[in-house]
Design an enzyme around this catalytic site. Structure first.
Site, short mmCIF file in Angstrom:
data_model
loop_
_atom_site.label_atom_id
_atom_site.label_comp_id
_atom_site.label_asym_id
_atom_site.label_seq_id
_atom_site.Cartn_x
_atom_site.Cartn_y
_atom_site.Cartn_z
NE ARG A 206 13.78 14.93 5.17
CZ ARG A 206 15.07 15.11 5.50
NH1 ARG A 206 15.77 14.12 6.01
NH2 ARG A 206 15.65 16.28 5.32
CE1 TYR B 53 -2.38 -4.02 -2.39
CE2 TYR B 53 -0.32 -2.85 -2.71
CZ TYR B 53 -1.69 -2.85 -2.65
OH TYR B 53 -2.38 -1.69 -2.84
CG ASP C 38 2.67 -6.89 3.45
OD1 ASP C 38 1.87 -6.71 4.40
OD2 ASP C 38 2.55 -6.31 2.36
CE LYS D 21 -4.86 -1.71 2.09
NZ LYS D 21 -3.81 -2.53 1.53
C1 LIG Z 1 -2.65 -2.28 0.69
C2 LIG Z 1 -1.47 -3.17 0.81
C3 LIG Z 1 -0.16 -2.69 0.62
C4 LIG Z 1 0.12 -1.27 0.17
O1 LIG Z 1 -0.25 -0.36 1.13
P1 LIG Z 1 -0.66 1.17 0.82
O2 LIG Z 1 -0.89 1.72 2.17
O3 LIG Z 1 -1.90 1.11 -0.03
O4 LIG Z 1 0.48 1.78 0.08
C5 LIG Z 1 0.89 -3.56 0.83
N1 LIG Z 1 0.68 -4.84 1.16
C6 LIG Z 1 -0.55 -5.35 1.32
C7 LIG Z 1 -0.71 -6.79 1.70
C8 LIG Z 1 -1.67 -4.54 1.16
O5 LIG Z 1 -2.89 -5.05 1.32
#
Ligand SMILES: *Cc1c(COP(=O)(O)O)cnc(C)c1O
Length: 381
Positions: free
Chosen positions: A45, A97, A169, A194
């Protein structure tokens, strides 16, 4: 090293003990200590060699001091928000998001943090939202699904002037397209599910800090909260990331072609793409991004059913998510943004007829022919 080379050789790219050109998946929960407290790894961890490799890689790519890998983008975001305490106020982009909105609204508010949602393109509005308890500005650029672009350097400067953390982000852009830390931001994070993973086969999150001091805080929270990326996923993510530049070049080229096609299509009334010279955010996009990303949103003529359109496509996959090899299409009002009340959605410009397309790396001719098929289906309606 250039970015393309860093993807292959940056961070920790091979096994130190065997020279294996792929870092092994270290499936170990604990590590033998030869002298107490003097070993590189103690417990997985806290630290794991496979995770450490992908963490070093993202730190290199984003030009930060340290990287951290989490079980999901959401886990990464939750860990970053754990820097704050009850009574702290945070300014957030008004179209972050949906899962981030849910985390703030359904979880973090109960811990006594307060949030103000602002269109972060409007610097005066951001500045006006700062209160004596404000601790950070958190935003996405490009945003989802309208692909608005915020001036990252201007936000970072404003945050510095008021002694606030700036957090971005960077999921929609990927570090190939933009590097927020270079523009003065303190923390950059990703849903690695993504573009970074890129193959629709891993859920993960990454955080990179500018300063070592912030890195220590995030590292402490990562270990304390424990929502870490497992060794298998860490390996899969690093494997996916190696081709990020190749994939992004193909994504960007296809997106530019599809934009040109949609822009002049009579059934499309409005198009959202940062590379559109008619887009008010175009000049700032051009300045801070390397390419314009591969997300395109558009609205159909009134009376044309977006659901019919997306359901008639054969190559482009009807699915949530983005940043995958395969082109993905969705209707935000019915899918990704369905949980947001309609009135708020409409206030934020997300109409019922809006379609969001994540342009993949298929042959562009096949994608264009598929869109043609979609348009034929609504014309016949
Ligand atoms: C998908 C996404 C998230 C969340 O990510 P997960 O891996 O699905 O938890 C956060 N911010 C953006 C812009 C996203 O497209």
């Amino acid at each position: 090293m250039k970015f393309e080379t860093q993807l292959i050789h940056g961070g920790i790219s091979e096994d130190a003990t065997t020279g294996a050109t792929s870092v092994p998946i270290y499936m170990a929960s604990t590590f033998r200590q030869t002298k107490i407290g003097q070993n590189q790894y103690e417990y997985s961890r806290t630290g794991n060699p496979t995770r450490a490799a992908v963490e070093a890689l993202i730190a290199t790519l984003e030009h930060g001091s340290a990287g951290f890998a989490f079980a999901s983008g959401s886990a990464a975001i939750n860990t970053v928000f754990s820097l704050f305490s009850a009574g702290d106020h945070i300014i957030v982009g008004n179209d972050v998001y949906g899962g981030t909105f849910r985390l703030i609204d359904a979880v973090l508010k109960h811990f006594g943090m307060t949030f103000t949602a602002v269109d972060t393109r409007d610097l005066a509005a951001v500045e006006a939202a700062i209160t004596p308890t404000t601790k950070a500005i958190y935003l996405e650029t490009p945003t989802n699904p309208l692909l608005h672009i915020t001036d990252i350097a201007a936000i970072a400067k404003l945050a510095q002037a008021h002694d606030l953390l700036s957090i971005i982000d960077n999921t929609f852009a990927s570090p190939y397209v933009q590097k927020p830390l270079d523009l003065g931001v303190d923390i950059v994070l990703h849903s690695a599910s993504k573009y970074l993973g890129g193959h629709s086969d891993v859920i993960g999150g990454l955080v990179v800090t500018k300063t070592p001091a912030l890195g220590e805080k995030i590292g402490y929270l990562q270990n304390a909260i424990g929502s870490i990326l497992a060794p298998q996923e860490s390996w899969l993510l690093q494997r996916g990331m190696k081709t990020l530049a190749l994939r992004m070049q193909a994504h960007l080229n296809n997106a530019a072609k599809i934009f040109t096609y949609l822009k002049s299509h009579p059934a499309v009334t409005k198009i959202y793409y940062p590379g559109d010279p008619d887009n008010p955010d175009f000049s700032i996009a051009k300045q801070q991004m390397n390419g314009f990303g591969a997300m395109i949103s558009f609205e159909l003529q009134p009376g044309m059913n977006p659901q019919t359109f997306v359901e008639h496509l054969q190559v482009i996959t009807l699915a949530e998510s983005l940043g995958a090899l395969e082109s993905l299409i969705e209707i935000p009002a019915l899918m990704t943004h369905g949980a947001i009340p309609r009135t708020i959605r409409l206030q934020n410009g997300i109409k019922d007829e809006l379609i969001r397309l994540s342009v993949g790396v298929e042959a562009s001719d096949d994608l264009l022919a598929d869109l043609e098929r979609g348009f034929a289906s609504i014309q016949a309606d």
